[in-house]
Design an enzyme around this catalytic site. Structure first.
Site, PDB file in Angstrom:
ATOM      1  CG  ASP A  74      -2.157   0.884   1.039  1.00 55.44           C
ATOM      2  OD1 ASP A  74      -2.010   2.071   0.653  1.00 55.44           O
ATOM      3  OD2 ASP A  74      -3.284   0.388   1.260  1.00 55.44           O
ATOM      4  CB  SER A  81     -13.127   9.954   4.100  1.00 59.93           C
ATOM      5  OG  SER A  81     -11.998   9.674   3.296  1.00 59.93           O
ATOM      6  CG  ASN A  82      -8.973   6.275   4.589  1.00 59.08           C
ATOM      7  OD1 ASN A  82      -7.801   6.622   4.700  1.00 59.08           O
ATOM      8  ND2 ASN A  82      -9.612   6.370   3.427  1.00 59.08           N
ATOM      9  CG  LEU A  83     -10.593   7.060  10.509  1.00 62.99           C
ATOM     10  CD1 LEU A  83     -10.440   7.936  11.728  1.00 62.99           C
ATOM     11  CD2 LEU A  83      -9.488   6.027  10.441  1.00 62.99           C
ATOM     12  CD  GLN A  84     -17.968   4.250   5.770  1.00 59.76           C
ATOM     13  OE1 GLN A  84     -16.893   4.072   5.194  1.00 59.76           O
ATOM     14  NE2 GLN A  84     -19.130   4.043   5.179  1.00 59.76           N
ATOM     15  CE  LYS A  98      -5.612   4.211   3.665  1.00 60.84           C
ATOM     16  NZ  LYS A  98      -6.547   3.794   2.595  1.00 60.84           N
ATOM     17  CG  ASN A 143      -7.329   0.198  -9.004  1.00 58.04           C
ATOM     18  OD1 ASN A 143      -6.641  -0.304  -9.892  1.00 58.04           O
ATOM     19  ND2 ASN A 143      -6.887   0.330  -7.747  1.00 58.04           N
ATOM     20  CB  CYS A 201     -15.894   3.073  -2.183  1.00 56.48           C
ATOM     21  SG  CYS A 201     -16.204   1.297  -2.257  1.00 56.48           S
ATOM     22  CB  CYS A 347     -18.278  14.921 -10.380  1.00 52.74           C
ATOM     23  SG  CYS A 347     -16.827  13.938 -10.810  1.00 52.74           S
TER      24      CYS A 347
END
Length: 389
Positions: A74, A81-84, A98, A143, A201, A347
């Protein structure tokens, strides 16, 4: 006991310490596992592609189960936003690599195992050498280029590829292993979808617990392959719908014409997967960077800024002056756009806006630009007060 993918000589050389006998006592009590199966787990070397939503639960449970060596590849850092869903990481890890966060969490889970970190993008240049060092690959990528790459390299190296994917409320998993009698990823998906046609996602969202379910299933399949028990998902695809809490199973078959695992293969080494998945017969879309857009704004140049996200996203974050026309409505609302002016489309991250640009090009619009990186890039590079989501 079924045939394990771990060589008997390698596993028989393993010894379980007194602490390990206590740690894995619930495994040792099971006649399907016993100390022999636990030694196979200790002898095993597993590579996790990604320390994200799928890699987190898979790595945690494989570490807890006593897989002797876990490698993780990685190159990303932990974001809020990753922690969800990425349960390897905590709030204190925001901004850290990470890999470092994963290492600390896995060592806390089981200090008896070895953890090998590979901080780079999994690519055609390094994949073959990396995969050759491990017994099983757990693909937690999000991906298509990486999925095709991991599939092909695993076929070449005769390594099981434990696949998983998630989208909103649905997930699926299987084991791609032609050398064990099943198909490979290309047998199921000979060609990638058109560029920008499938949101990830970050664009479509995902229920946070869903990667946990699919990642745990990937861990189960990996353990079964190592110990040599049960019926693996080789030749079967398991689909899960979280809203209905229903599993559906599909039988998979090898494609004799598969260019990688078929009867007359034509691909024998990694290819350019970015080009294969993204650039075939596609004209380049004109782009504009966030700083370029800011300069146009500051110079008061005449142009239109069109936001093709959904209304609920527009409520979360917006760029001042942008007009909201969701992607699904843009074909019906082209008359609201001024053809004589440059049009910049944005977007969340640039994927849906690329689709919008192509659609407008087909309707005769010429002076079009896709905002590189979308509103995320605007927040990162221009205005940090714009929330990221």
């Amino acid at each position: 006991m079924k045939r394990s993918i771990i060589d008997d000589e390698r596993s028989s050389a393993m010894r379980l310490s007194a602490e390990e006998l206590q740690r894995y006592s619930r495994h040792l009590l099971m006649p399907e596992v016993t100390s022999e199966g636990q030694k196979r787990l200790k002898a095993a070397r597993i590579l996790c592609i990604g320390a994200g939503g799928l890699g987190s639960p898979a790595a945690l449970y494989l570490a807890a189960a006593g897989v002797g060596t876990i490698g993780i590849v990685d190159f990303d850092d932990v974001d809020l936003s990753n922690l969800q869903r990425q349960i390897l990481h905590g709030t204190k890890d925001i901004g850290r690599s990470k890999l470092e966060s994963a290492r600390d969490r896995l060592r806390d889970t089981n200090p008896e195992i070895e953890i090998e970190l590979h901080k780079y993008r999994f690519s055609s240049e390094n994949a073959s050498q990396l995969v050759a060092q491990y017994d099983v690959v757990v693909d937690g990528s999000d991906n298509f280029p990486t999925r095709y790459l991991s599939n092909d390299v695993c076929v070449f190296a005769r390594r099981p590829n434990v696949y998983g994917s998630v989208f909103r409320f649905e997930g699926q998993t299987t084991v791609f292993a032609p050398h064990l009698g099943g198909p490979c990823y290309r047998c199921l998906f000979p060609e990638p979808p058109p560029p920008d046609s499938v949101p990830n996602c970050a664009q479509a969202g995902v229920l946070g617990v869903l990667p946990g379910i699919i990642g745990m299933l990937q861990a189960i399949e990996t353990i079964k392959l190592i110990v040599g028990i049960g019926e693996t998902l080789v030749g079967r695809l398991l689909h899960f719908n979280a809203l209905k809490v229903k599993f559906r199973e599909l039988n998979l078959r090898r494609d004799p014409g598969c260019p990688v695992c078929g009867e007359n293969p034509t691909i024998f080494s990694p290819i350019d997967y970015e080009q294969f998945c993204g650039g075939r017969n596609e004209e380049a879309i004109p782009t504009m960077s966030a700083p370029e857009l800011k300069r146009k704004m500051d110079a008061c140049e005449p142009f239109e800024l069109i936001d093709v996200r959904e209304p609920f996203e527009y409520e979360i974050a917006r760029i001042d002056g942008a007009k909201l026309i969701p992607l699904g409505e843009i074909a019906e609302r082209v008359n609201e756009l001024q053809r004589e002016r440059p049009i910049v489309v944005h977007c969340h991250s640039g994927q849906r806006s690329a689709q919008a640009v192509r659609l407008l090009q087909q309707r005769g619009f010429a002076n079009l630009y896709n905002l590189e990186g979308g509103i995320d890039a605007w927040s990162d590079q221009i205005d940090p007060s714009v929330p990221k989501y």
